[in-house]
Design a protein around this motif. Structure first.
Motif, PDB file in Angstrom:
ATOM      1  N   LYS A  77      -5.110   0.229  -7.489  1.00 35.16           N
ATOM      2  CA  LYS A  77      -4.372  -0.730  -6.664  1.00 35.16           C
ATOM      3  C   LYS A  77      -4.131  -0.171  -5.263  1.00 35.16           C
ATOM      4  CE  LYS A  77      -2.049  -2.933 -10.575  1.00 35.16           C
ATOM      5  NZ  LYS A  77      -0.768  -3.078 -11.307  1.00 35.16           N
ATOM      6  N   ARG A  78      -3.809   1.116  -5.233  1.00 34.13           N
ATOM      7  CA  ARG A  78      -3.596   1.767  -3.931  1.00 34.13           C
ATOM      8  C   ARG A  78      -4.847   1.690  -3.079  1.00 34.13           C
ATOM      9  NH1 ARG A  78      -4.165   8.088  -3.319  1.00 34.13           N
ATOM     10  NH2 ARG A  78      -6.289   7.289  -3.549  1.00 34.13           N
ATOM     11  N   ASN A  79      -5.990   1.998  -3.671  1.00 27.96           N
ATOM     12  CA  ASN A  79      -7.247   1.990  -2.919  1.00 27.96           C
ATOM     13  C   ASN A  79      -7.632   0.586  -2.448  1.00 27.96           C
ATOM     14  OD1 ASN A  79      -7.355   4.686  -3.365  1.00 27.96           O
ATOM     15  ND2 ASN A  79      -9.100   4.658  -4.771  1.00 27.96           N
ATOM     16  N   ILE A  80      -7.401  -0.400  -3.317  1.00 24.49           N
ATOM     17  CA  ILE A  80      -7.701  -1.782  -2.933  1.00 24.49           C
ATOM     18  C   ILE A  80      -6.836  -2.209  -1.751  1.00 24.49           C
ATOM     19  CG2 ILE A  80      -7.510  -4.196  -3.674  1.00 24.49           C
ATOM     20  CD1 ILE A  80      -8.326  -3.236  -6.495  1.00 24.49           C
ATOM     21  N   LEU A  81      -5.555  -1.879  -1.819  1.00 31.35           N
ATOM     22  CA  LEU A  81      -4.627  -2.265  -0.748  1.00 31.35           C
ATOM     23  C   LEU A  81      -4.949  -1.543   0.568  1.00 31.35           C
ATOM     24  CD1 LEU A  81      -1.349  -2.353  -2.846  1.00 31.35           C
ATOM     25  CD2 LEU A  81      -2.390  -4.298  -1.670  1.00 31.35           C
ATOM     26  N   ILE A  82      -5.298  -0.256   0.469  1.00 25.66           N
ATOM     27  CA  ILE A  82      -5.666   0.485   1.681  1.00 25.66           C
ATOM     28  C   ILE A  82      -6.944  -0.093   2.286  1.00 25.66           C
ATOM     29  CG2 ILE A  82      -6.477   2.712   2.558  1.00 25.66           C
ATOM     30  CD1 ILE A  82      -4.587   4.068   0.579  1.00 25.66           C
ATOM     31  N   SER A  83      -7.921  -0.388   1.431  1.00 24.10           N
ATOM     32  CA  SER A  83      -9.182  -0.957   1.921  1.00 24.10           C
ATOM     33  C   SER A  83      -8.958  -2.326   2.546  1.00 24.10           C
ATOM     34  CB  SER A  83     -10.185  -1.079   0.768  1.00 24.10           C
ATOM     35  OG  SER A  83     -10.473   0.188   0.206  1.00 24.10           O
ATOM     36  N   THR A  84      -8.106  -3.136   1.903  1.00 20.34           N
ATOM     37  CA  THR A  84      -7.808  -4.472   2.433  1.00 20.34           C
ATOM     38  C   THR A  84      -7.137  -4.377   3.794  1.00 20.34           C
ATOM     39  OG1 THR A  84      -7.531  -5.320   0.183  1.00 20.34           O
ATOM     40  CG2 THR A  84      -6.639  -6.652   1.980  1.00 20.34           C
ATOM     41  N   PHE A  85      -6.177  -3.465   3.921  1.00 19.54           N
ATOM     42  CA  PHE A  85      -5.486  -3.302   5.198  1.00 19.54           C
ATOM     43  C   PHE A  85      -6.466  -2.839   6.281  1.00 19.54           C
ATOM     44  CE2 PHE A  85      -3.178  -0.836   8.381  1.00 19.54           C
ATOM     45  CZ  PHE A  85      -2.216  -1.776   8.767  1.00 19.54           C
ATOM     46  N   ALA A 144       0.834  -1.206   0.000  1.00 17.28           N
ATOM     47  CA  ALA A 144       0.000   0.000   0.000  1.00 17.28           C
ATOM     48  C   ALA A 144       0.868   1.255   0.000  1.00 17.28           C
ATOM     49  CB  ALA A 144      -0.924  -0.001   1.206  1.00 17.28           C
ATOM     50  N   ILE A 145       1.915   1.272   0.818  1.00 14.78           N
ATOM     51  CA  ILE A 145       2.827   2.433   0.873  1.00 14.78           C
ATOM     52  C   ILE A 145       3.506   2.635  -0.482  1.00 14.78           C
ATOM     53  CG2 ILE A 145       4.969   3.299   1.890  1.00 14.78           C
ATOM     54  CD1 ILE A 145       4.096   1.948   4.512  1.00 14.78           C
ATOM     55  N   TYR A 146       3.924   1.509  -1.087  1.00 16.20           N
ATOM     56  CA  TYR A 146       4.569   1.601  -2.404  1.00 16.20           C
ATOM     57  C   TYR A 146       3.625   2.247  -3.422  1.00 16.20           C
ATOM     58  CZ  TYR A 146       6.174   0.209  -7.018  1.00 16.20           C
ATOM     59  OH  TYR A 146       6.545   0.243  -8.356  1.00 16.20           O
ATOM     60  N   PHE A 147       2.357   1.787  -3.451  1.00 15.53           N
ATOM     61  CA  PHE A 147       1.421   2.307  -4.453  1.00 15.53           C
ATOM     62  C   PHE A 147       0.916   3.706  -4.102  1.00 15.53           C
ATOM     63  CE2 PHE A 147       1.252  -2.082  -5.970  1.00 15.53           C
ATOM     64  CZ  PHE A 147       1.274  -1.869  -7.346  1.00 15.53           C
TER      65      PHE A 147
END
Length: 265
Positions: free
Chosen positions: A213-221, A177-180
């Motif tokens: 991808k960023r939003n998906i990863l943030i939501s998943t976290f 998430a940080i990377y994206f």
């Protein structure tokens, strides 16, 4: 393999010897040789390897034997030894005289009453209260750990399989998430600063892919984070019965996610 064989053989030999000794004592018991029952059972009860089931049989025959020779105190003591091993023990009453049956019921009733009094004694209640406070403090501290890293709280409460799985997933997810987040900002700037109309669609597409991808990863976290907190509260055997946390997840705009967590202490 040879050592295991000898160990099994040795254990089987001991069990066979114990069983044979018990059978001899049972024969004496059935022949009303109560003093010999008491004497020989003393020797067998000194065996530290004697299973509880055999101990119960011995204590019962001793209790009846002591009762038969007029020693109610030692009879009571042996019945109590049975209840220490199995408080729900009930003999075959059809084989006992009414006097022994009544005595057995009396001893059992008194024993259970004493055990109940021990359980609800002021000292025990104070210990239970102190233990509850310690467990609640432990749970709250674990929740604080979970705020910083999902799964850390589960690990600290010895739920290590789930805890390490959550920690591992959280670290990987957060790193991605940080990377994206960084990649999205960079590609957004590249798109906004692009002046070549032919490259604009490509730059926008790159930015949009990274943004999704960023939003998906943030939501998943965020979901894993919320799950870890709720799991700690709902599935832990030491639960806080009140002051449950308040969790809210909201989206302020396309670049800002807001997560609120309130824990009352």
């Amino acid at each position: 393999m040879i050592k295991k064989f000898f160990f099994v053989f040795f254990a089987a030999s001991i069990l066979l010897a114990q069983t044979n000794s018990l059978q001899e004592i049972k024969k004496l018991y059935e022949d009303y040789e109560y003093e010999k029952v008491i004497q020989q059972s003393n020797e067998l009860l000194n065996d530290s390897q004697l299973p509880d089931s055999l101990k119960i049989d011995l204590y019962f025959m001793r209790a009846v034997s002591f009762f038969a020779i007029g020693n109610e105190n030692l009879s009571r003591s042996n019945f109590e030894n049975i209840f220490q091993l199995n408080k729900n023990y009930t003999p075959d009453l059809a084989k006992l005289s009414p006097k022994i049956t009544n005595f057995f019921d009396e001893v059992k009733k008194e024993f259970l009453k004493k055990e109940e009094e021990k359980t609800y004694s002021p000292e025990n209640l104070e210990k239970l209260k102190q233990l509850a406070i310690e467990r609640e403090d432990e749970l709250k501290f674990s929740m604080l750990k979970n705020i910083f890293l999902p799964g850390w709280g589960q690990v600290s409460l010895n739920n290590k399989n789930k805890g390490y799985a959550l920690v591992g997933f959280s670290i990987v997810n957060l790193t991605a998430a940080i990377y994206f987040i960084i990649d999205t900002n960079k590609k957004e700037n590249d798109y906004l600063n692009e002046i070549d109309k032919n490259l604009m669609p490509i730059k926008y597409s790159n930015y949009n892919d990274s943004y999704k991808k960023r939003n998906i990863l943030i939501s998943t976290f965020a979901l894993v984070w919320i799950y870890s907190q709720l799991d700690l509260l709902l599935n832990n055997k030491y639960k806080i019965q009140q002051n449950l946390p308040e969790v809210n997840l909201s989206v302020e705009d396309k670049n800002l996610f807001k997560l609120n967590f309130k824990l009352n202490f």
